[in-house]
Motif scaffolding. Sequence first.
Motif, short mmCIF file in Angstrom:
data_model
loop_
_atom_site.label_atom_id
_atom_site.label_comp_id
_atom_site.label_asym_id
_atom_site.label_seq_id
_atom_site.Cartn_x
_atom_site.Cartn_y
_atom_site.Cartn_z
N VAL A 1 -65.93 -22.28 19.62
CA VAL A 1 -65.48 -21.94 20.97
C VAL A 1 -65.51 -20.43 21.17
CG1 VAL A 1 -63.54 -22.03 22.58
CG2 VAL A 1 -64.10 -24.03 21.20
N MET A 2 -65.16 -19.67 20.14
CA MET A 2 -65.20 -18.22 20.25
C MET A 2 -66.63 -17.71 20.41
SD MET A 2 -62.14 -17.05 20.34
CE MET A 2 -61.93 -18.51 21.38
N TYR B 1 -67.45 -18.32 23.93
CA TYR B 1 -66.71 -17.40 24.80
C TYR B 1 -67.38 -16.02 24.84
CZ TYR B 1 -62.99 -14.36 26.50
OH TYR B 1 -62.27 -13.42 27.20
N GLU B 2 -67.84 -15.53 23.71
CA GLU B 2 -68.46 -14.21 23.65
C GLU B 2 -69.74 -14.13 24.47
OE1 GLU B 2 -67.62 -11.22 22.36
OE2 GLU B 2 -65.65 -12.09 22.05
N LYS B 3 -70.37 -15.27 24.71
CA LYS B 3 -71.61 -15.28 25.49
C LYS B 3 -71.36 -14.97 26.96
CE LYS B 3 -74.76 -18.25 22.87
NZ LYS B 3 -75.99 -17.51 23.22
N ARG B 4 -70.11 -14.95 27.38
CA ARG B 4 -69.78 -14.64 28.78
C ARG B 4 -69.90 -13.14 29.06
NH1 ARG B 4 -64.17 -17.54 30.28
NH2 ARG B 4 -64.44 -15.99 31.94
N PHE B 5 -70.05 -12.33 28.02
CA PHE B 5 -70.06 -10.88 28.19
C PHE B 5 -71.42 -10.31 27.79
CE2 PHE B 5 -65.70 -12.19 27.26
CZ PHE B 5 -65.05 -11.72 28.39
N PRO B 6 -71.84 -9.22 28.39
CA PRO B 6 -71.12 -8.37 29.35
C PRO B 6 -71.09 -8.94 30.78
CG PRO B 6 -73.27 -7.45 28.95
CD PRO B 6 -73.14 -8.62 28.01
N GLY C 1 -64.28 -22.37 34.71
CA GLY C 1 -64.01 -21.87 33.36
C GLY C 1 -64.42 -22.80 32.25
N LYS C 2 -63.95 -24.07 32.33
CA LYS C 2 -64.26 -25.02 31.27
C LYS C 2 -65.75 -25.36 31.26
CE LYS C 2 -62.72 -29.31 29.12
NZ LYS C 2 -61.81 -30.46 29.18
N GLU C 3 -66.36 -25.46 32.44
CA GLU C 3 -67.78 -25.77 32.52
C GLU C 3 -68.61 -24.69 31.83
OE1 GLU C 3 -68.79 -26.22 36.59
OE2 GLU C 3 -67.28 -27.77 36.98
N VAL C 4 -68.21 -23.43 31.99
CA VAL C 4 -68.96 -22.32 31.39
C VAL C 4 -68.89 -22.39 29.87
CG1 VAL C 4 -68.99 -19.81 31.11
CG2 VAL C 4 -68.71 -20.82 33.39
N ILE C 5 -67.69 -22.59 29.33
CA ILE C 5 -67.55 -22.69 27.87
C ILE C 5 -68.37 -23.85 27.32
CG2 ILE C 5 -65.92 -23.15 25.99
CD1 ILE C 5 -65.68 -20.35 27.05
N TYR D 1 -72.13 -23.00 27.23
CA TYR D 1 -72.54 -22.14 26.12
C TYR D 1 -72.40 -22.86 24.78
CZ TYR D 1 -73.02 -18.18 29.27
OH TYR D 1 -73.43 -17.33 30.27
N LEU D 2 -71.45 -23.79 24.65
CA LEU D 2 -71.37 -24.60 23.43
C LEU D 2 -72.64 -25.43 23.27
CD1 LEU D 2 -67.63 -25.72 23.60
CD2 LEU D 2 -68.67 -24.44 21.72
N ASN D 3 -73.07 -26.05 24.36
CA ASN D 3 -74.30 -26.84 24.30
C ASN D 3 -75.51 -25.96 24.00
OD1 ASN D 3 -72.97 -29.26 24.88
ND2 ASN D 3 -73.15 -28.94 27.10
N GLU D 4 -75.47 -24.74 24.53
CA GLU D 4 -76.56 -23.80 24.25
C GLU D 4 -76.61 -23.44 22.77
OE1 GLU D 4 -76.95 -19.29 25.41
OE2 GLU D 4 -77.54 -20.52 27.14
N LEU D 5 -75.44 -23.23 22.17
CA LEU D 5 -75.39 -22.94 20.73
C LEU D 5 -75.96 -24.10 19.92
CD1 LEU D 5 -71.85 -21.31 20.43
CD2 LEU D 5 -74.03 -20.18 20.00
N ILE D 6 -75.58 -25.31 20.29
CA ILE D 6 -76.06 -26.49 19.57
C ILE D 6 -77.56 -26.63 19.71
CG2 ILE D 6 -75.94 -29.02 19.46
CD1 ILE D 6 -73.01 -28.78 20.36
N SER D 7 -78.09 -26.34 20.91
CA SER D 7 -79.54 -26.42 21.11
C SER D 7 -80.28 -25.38 20.30
CB SER D 7 -79.86 -26.24 22.60
OG SER D 7 -79.57 -24.92 23.03
N GLN D 8 -79.59 -24.29 19.94
CA GLN D 8 -80.19 -23.25 19.11
C GLN D 8 -80.07 -23.57 17.62
OE1 GLN D 8 -78.02 -19.79 20.33
NE2 GLN D 8 -79.05 -19.64 22.32
N GLY D 9 -79.46 -24.72 17.31
CA GLY D 9 -79.33 -25.12 15.91
C GLY D 9 -78.05 -24.68 15.25
N ILE D 10 -77.13 -24.12 16.01
CA ILE D 10 -75.85 -23.68 15.45
C ILE D 10 -74.81 -24.76 15.73
CG2 ILE D 10 -74.07 -21.90 15.48
CD1 ILE D 10 -76.15 -19.93 16.42
#
Length: 701
Positions: free
Chosen positions: A19-20, A23-28, A159-163, A166-175
């Motif tokens: 989740v962290m 969350y960091e993907k929201r910045f800058p 807020g929750k949709e954004v997190i 990005y979680l789904n984006e991480l998973i699609s990247q193999g993380i």
Amino acid sequence: MVQKYQSPVRVYKYPFEMVMAAYEKRFPTCPLIPVFLGSEILSEYKTEDGSIHMVERCCKLNVDAPRLLKKIAGVEYVYFIQKNSLNWKERTLLIEAHNETFANRILVNERCSYSVHPENEEWTCFEQSASLDIRSFFGFESTVEKIAMKQYTMNIKKGKEVIEHYLNELISQGITYIPRWTPTNASTVKEAVTVDSGPVHILVQDSDVEPVETLAHSTTKEPISSHCCGTESSTPDADKLDADYIERYLGQLTPMQESCLIQLRQWLQETHKGKSESGEWKPEKIPKDEHILRFLRARDFSIDKAREMLCQSLTWRKQHQVDYILETWRPPPVLEDYYAGGWHYHDKDGRPLYILRLGQMDTKGLVKALGEEALLRHVLSINEEGQKRCEENTKVFGRPITSWTCLVDLEGLNMRHLWRPGVKALLRIIEVVEANYPETLGRLLILRAPRVFPVLWTLVSPFINENTRQKFLIYSGNNYQGPGGLTDYLDKEIIPDFLGGECLCNVSEGGLVPKSLYRTEEELENSDHIKLWTETIYQSAFVFKGAPHEILIEILEGASVITWDFDVLKGDLIFSIFHSKRAPETTRKDPSGPPGAQPGGNNVQLIDKSWALGVDYSMVQSALVCREGESIQGSHVTRWPGFYILQWKMHMPSSSSASSLPRVDDVLASLQVSSHKCKVMYYTEVLASEEFRFVVSREAQ
């Protein structure tokens, strides 16, 4: 007026570290949040071992406001200062934000937190609270408040949709897995881990662990997808509400409606507690969430209005022991034989269905045979049973069922039903039900309304809430059998036989009550049951400035236990217990204060002004300050025989020193007691110490 927001607990079924990273993907900046134009890091701090990471940012927002308002304000964008405190060791993130723009006119404070779910360390909880205080804004305070609340509500939904995006984006990247923090030296801390699609900005330690890219494909680690389809999350804290729980059991609420529910619930938890002799708090049963929500709906989610209505209802329930009515009430044979009403399956929406054959009922005979009290008690038991059935249907149908449907058949209604005492009893019952069971009626189907019905409706409708009246559907004659009729709301299989259906209905057919069962007014007055309109085990008293209310309890032998249970209905009070060896005289005195503040007949004073504390009487329990709305329970073990005096007196704020300005709390408190009148509802009982130990042990079990 300060606007406040409190979110429910939102649960991400992913580990804190994932989740962290999201969350960091929201910045800058974050394209998914159009109002968020960008951010700039003002300061950053990390501990040597990498366990603490603190970042302070300046965030630039584009508020969707009228062009004219922006021109008057002289700004195009709004800037906020955000401070993030990330603790990898404790697995928590605290976010604190406040506005920099117009800070002297508007105060916006927000506090968010991410933490590990207390029951599942692979899940993450999120909570959010905020306050808005518009002091002045060029005469546009109301407009700015509406714009701010609208913008904030929209961002909450995103807020929750954004997190999750990005979680789904991480998973699609193999993380799919990020290791937890472990104690390391500063040199072993990395700021980012690179994968094929780019860097993931998150602190990850590399002491004795594989790179994240390798772990993502390791067969020894459980894939994150298992957390997405896990069991339904439970509420992380018994005193908090889970967003999933709200949706499952209470229905779809807007963010502000959720906040109103949480704030009123928290207020009840804080005020409805008992204070023991030692001064410790102990929780008291508060209403169920769906019951609190009904009062909010009845008052259009105005917290103050709903709180006032709910507190009056809770006092009424406690005063008349309504919580136990299903256990104690047994309908007399006359009701079972001649009361033409009963539960019958459910409607198409899953609501419990109650059928009342009012036209077949002898209202005059029932009133004369039973009296108003028994009829009211029976109606209350029906409402309590209805709430219970709603809870059961919620579990059966897997969706929130918070109200029931009532079908009223008026076949046979005539002028005898307009008997004045009967109509009067009906109006009193409606008044009680409207005040204590709001928003429990989902739909009222009135069938076969005769010509006399408009007369009855004219008498009854003014006592029915407008929201309730809008739920009425009235059919005359056989109109209910056609399109838009009964089959739109009930399945054909459950339509009662007396309405042309095939389902056998067990509801009594009513009929005339034999006059031999009629009782005189004296017989009804002397009936055994406690009367909901007249009698109660609780007593009420007013407390005035300079005139406390006191009650006397005589103890014949030591080691007895005085127990009490009281509610502060109005104002703030101080509760004390005194002991005297001689019996005081009961007197009623004029309090010091302005005319019109004289104590009534239920204000009793026992301690004479000539008595000296420490000589004629002594304090045996420290004074306890009790605030308006609090419910207090406690006990005192007596050391000596004699006379014990329980005293409630008005609490006055302490005066400020001459060199300092009065505190805001003191000013507000003085305004509250400006009428020089408080009210308390109380019940006391004396138990032998052996009885008290038995009661305590039973409660502990």
